[in-house]
Design an enzyme around this catalytic site. Structure first.
Site, PDB file in Angstrom:
ATOM      1  N   CYS A 140       0.802  -1.240   0.000  1.00  0.00           N
ATOM      2  CA  CYS A 140       0.000   0.000   0.000  1.00  0.00           C
ATOM      3  C   CYS A 140       0.828   1.280   0.000  1.00  0.00           C
ATOM      4  O   CYS A 140       0.268   2.376  -0.089  1.00  0.00           O
ATOM      5  CB  CYS A 140      -0.971  -0.014   1.175  1.00  0.00           C
ATOM      6  SG  CYS A 140      -2.067  -1.436   1.100  1.00  0.00           S
ATOM      7  N   HIS A 269      -3.364   8.024   6.363  1.00  0.00           N
ATOM      8  CA  HIS A 269      -3.556   6.740   5.681  1.00  0.00           C
ATOM      9  C   HIS A 269      -4.963   6.245   6.030  1.00  0.00           C
ATOM     10  O   HIS A 269      -5.667   5.760   5.160  1.00  0.00           O
ATOM     11  CB  HIS A 269      -2.474   5.752   6.102  1.00  0.00           C
ATOM     12  CG  HIS A 269      -2.471   4.495   5.303  1.00  0.00           C
ATOM     13  ND1 HIS A 269      -2.401   4.492   3.924  1.00  0.00           N
ATOM     14  CD2 HIS A 269      -2.556   3.178   5.669  1.00  0.00           C
ATOM     15  CE1 HIS A 269      -2.424   3.237   3.478  1.00  0.00           C
ATOM     16  NE2 HIS A 269      -2.526   2.430   4.515  1.00  0.00           N
ATOM     17  N   HIS A 303      -9.934   2.216  -0.200  1.00  0.00           N
ATOM     18  CA  HIS A 303      -8.481   2.062  -0.103  1.00  0.00           C
ATOM     19  C   HIS A 303      -7.976   1.545  -1.452  1.00  0.00           C
ATOM     20  O   HIS A 303      -8.169   0.376  -1.781  1.00  0.00           O
ATOM     21  CB  HIS A 303      -8.136   1.092   1.026  1.00  0.00           C
ATOM     22  CG  HIS A 303      -6.666   1.002   1.332  1.00  0.00           C
ATOM     23  ND1 HIS A 303      -5.695   1.543   0.514  1.00  0.00           N
ATOM     24  CD2 HIS A 303      -6.002   0.426   2.365  1.00  0.00           C
ATOM     25  CE1 HIS A 303      -4.504   1.308   1.028  1.00  0.00           C
ATOM     26  NE2 HIS A 303      -4.664   0.632   2.146  1.00  0.00           N
TER      27      HIS A 303
END
Lengths: 376, 214
Positions: A140, A269, A303
């Site tokens: 990620c 995040h 996400h």
């Protein structure tokens, strides 16, 4: 090493919340989420909330179209002297899954150039003929690490222009994988909420052209500093106190040569998982005593995995240009009360912002942006 | 732009099936952690120990990534069987160096690149730019695909199914005596070739310095 200023010359993005950067930013301000429930992704047929791009076009067509739109808005005529830095966590995984299923469990027809992590760069190199390219794959943080490298290339004077692309297509592997880890939500993510239920796997494409060139618009956005660290703690879970996250943010501030007190907004995040948001919140609390605005935009975009670093940097740059702090959509009861999490859009001048991205293996990145007005 | 890197140490390991004697019990004393390691992780930890790694920043490369975990996941989805969380957490490209950072308690930057047959060249280029900060770096490229369905995937007919190469480097202003000439090593994964070429040349060169062109 040279340290000339680095600016965002052009940017574009696509995700479940919109088909271009303006649409996505409007969705953020209007609270229009791209997350929907689907029952055709999990092997057991149960529903999960994920973010798919709402388009008839294939992911590769959208990828090429996004880069063409960016090029049309840049000072360049082509990318023949431009370096391409790609960040992706799955590359051509979705294509490979389809082949594997169509061929009834055989790997015979899997082509490496279409299946591998390199697939995104391969597609773009064929379409645009870049001078050189490197693909970063750190889950990620993939496109954030590509951004970090882009800054280093420009600082060194190795290139005049670097195009950074973050791209991840939704795949059965990621949806079922995060479900197996018990962090996939069946509803829209609620980052930093005490009753959060997990994350929404999503797909997305983000592209940023970096150069030493100012845009001569009302305000330019400068990529000022980057920071990287490792938790050295656990392969999936972050350090519970956000020790690694704090180190990456501090390094980004040091690299930008600014003090923590100068940061006005942090694009977190903020995945919506219990482990990430607590750790990140604690790290922010520990480092920023002045309580800057903190927000996660993943409740709207989902996400986007390896693409999130670039997509959320674009969102942050647009928030700085439009002087607005986006609300934390879906947040009703925050877990850590010391955090400054606005639940409505706020008109606010953001001079310095920080973007975080964290990943499997405790891989942490943080990037500082600066708004430069033409008065100063 | 050209950047010269001094090769402080280097090591190469490969095997037709699986690399033996990776000293796992010595290098990874904790059994629980050792049992979770992928093949590429074991090779990465072994190579790091061989080049004298002492918690430097790491630039890692892998073309195929965690092939076994990736195939286990896709087969599990196809067969509608329970997907293993361990397989998923071990499926990302930075798995080997994540385990290395955990094992060595290294909190510095770790990054991973993947560019098919140019993967090790990308490691070198990334390392050259990052080395301008003037610290030592661990550069490493590993590919391990000794898996059940390898004959379906191994279209290059490689005979070495596991291989890895690592080197400790630092930037130097001294003149280069090693240049990348794109030598081929038919038995080894092409994803390692450029670093493998440098490793072999460094073995036969006093004070080896490689020129990396960006």
């Amino acid at each position: 090493m040279q340290q000339n200023s680095i600016y965002i010359e052009a940017m574009e993005m696509v995700c479940s919340a919109g088909l271009n950067k303006e649409e996505i930013f409007s969705s953020l301000l209007e609270g229009k989420t791209g997350i929907k429930q689907h029952s055709d992704f999990l092997s057991d047929g149960t529903r999960c909330a994920i973010g798919r791009i709402d388009s008839e076009q294939t992911f590769n067509e959208l990828l090429i179209q996004s880069i063409q739109t960016l090029l049309d808005n840049a000072t360049l005529n082509n990318f023949h002297h431009t370096f391409l830095a790609v960040g992706t966590s799955v590359g051509g995984m979705a294509w490979a899954e389809n082949r594997f299923i169509e061929d009834k469990g055989s790997l015979q027809k899997i082509e490496l150039k279409k299946q591998s992590i390199h697939a995104i760069a391969h597609t773009l190199k064929q379409a645009f003929n870049f001078k050189d390219a490197i693909t970063f794959s750190t889950a990620c943080t993939s496109s954030s690490n590509a951004l970090v490298f882009a800054k280093e290339l420009l600082d060194a004077g190795a290139y005049e222009h670097v195009l950074v692309v973050g791209a991840d297509e939704i795949s059965l592997t990621t949806v079922n994988g995060f479900n197996a880890l018990g962090v996939l939500s069946s509803e829209g993510a609620k980052p930093f909420d005490s009753k959060r239920t997990g994350m929404n796997v999503s797909e997305g494409i983000g592209a940023i052209l970096l150069s030493h060139q100012k845009n001569h618009r009302t305000s330019d956005i400068q990529l000022l500093g980057t920071g990287c660290s490792s938790d050295a703690h656990n392969i999936t879970n972050p350090h519970p106190d956000g020790v690694g996250a704090k180190m990456a943010m501090q390094e980004a501030l040091n690299n930008a040569k600014i003090d923590a007190s100068q940061i006005d907004y942090i694009n977190a995040h903020g995945t919506g998982t219990m482990a990430n948001d607590t750790a990140e919140g604690k790290a922010v609390q520990a480092l920023f005593e002045h309580k800057p605005y903190l927000g996660s935009t993943k409740s709207i975009t989902g996400h986007t995995l390896g693409a999130c670093g670039v997509i959320e940097l674009i969102i942050t740059a647009m928030a700085m240009q439009q002087e607005v702090v986006p609300a934390n959509f879906n947040l009703t009861e925050q877990e850590l009360n010391e955090l400054n999490l606005p639940n409505k859009n706020l008109s606010h001048k953001i001079n310095y912002a920080l973007c975080n991205a964290f990943a499997f293996g405790g891989n942490n990145t943080a990037i500082v942006l600066k708004r430069v007005t033409h008065e100063n | 732009m050209k950047i010269n890197l001094k090769i402080l140490s280097s090591h190469f390991v490969s095997a037709t099936d699986k690399c033996e004697n990776l000293e796992e019990k010595t290098l990874v004393p904790k059994m629980m952690l050792r049992r979770r390691l992928t093949r590429a992780s074991k090779i990465a930890i072994f190579l790091a120990s061989k080049v004298g790694y002492k918690n430097e920043r790491i630039i890692f490369g892998s073309a195929y990534g965690e092939a076994k975990a990736t195939i286990d996941i896709i087969e599990s989805i196809y067969n509608k069987t329970l997907l293993s969380p361990t397989a998923f957490q071990n499926s990302v490209h930075n798995t080997p160096v994540s385990y290395l950072s955990i094992l060595s308690e290294n909190t510095k930057e770790v990054t991973t690149v993947s560019d098919l047959f140019d993967t090790s060249l990308s490691v070198l280029k990334t390392g050259a730019i990052k080395a301008l900060k003037k610290d030592k770096l661990l550069l490493m490229s590993v590919d391990a695909f000794s898996i059940d369905k390898v004959e379906e995937l191994n279209k290059c007919k490689l005979t070495e199914l596991e291989s890895g190469v690592a080197m400790l480097v630092e930037v130097t202003q001294d003149k280069a005596n090693i240049f990348v000439e794109n030598e081929t090593f038919a038995e080894t994964s092409p994803s390692l070739w450029q670093m493998l070429e440098i490793h072999h040349k460094a073995q036969n060169t006093q004070n080896p310095i490689v020129e990396i062109e960006l």
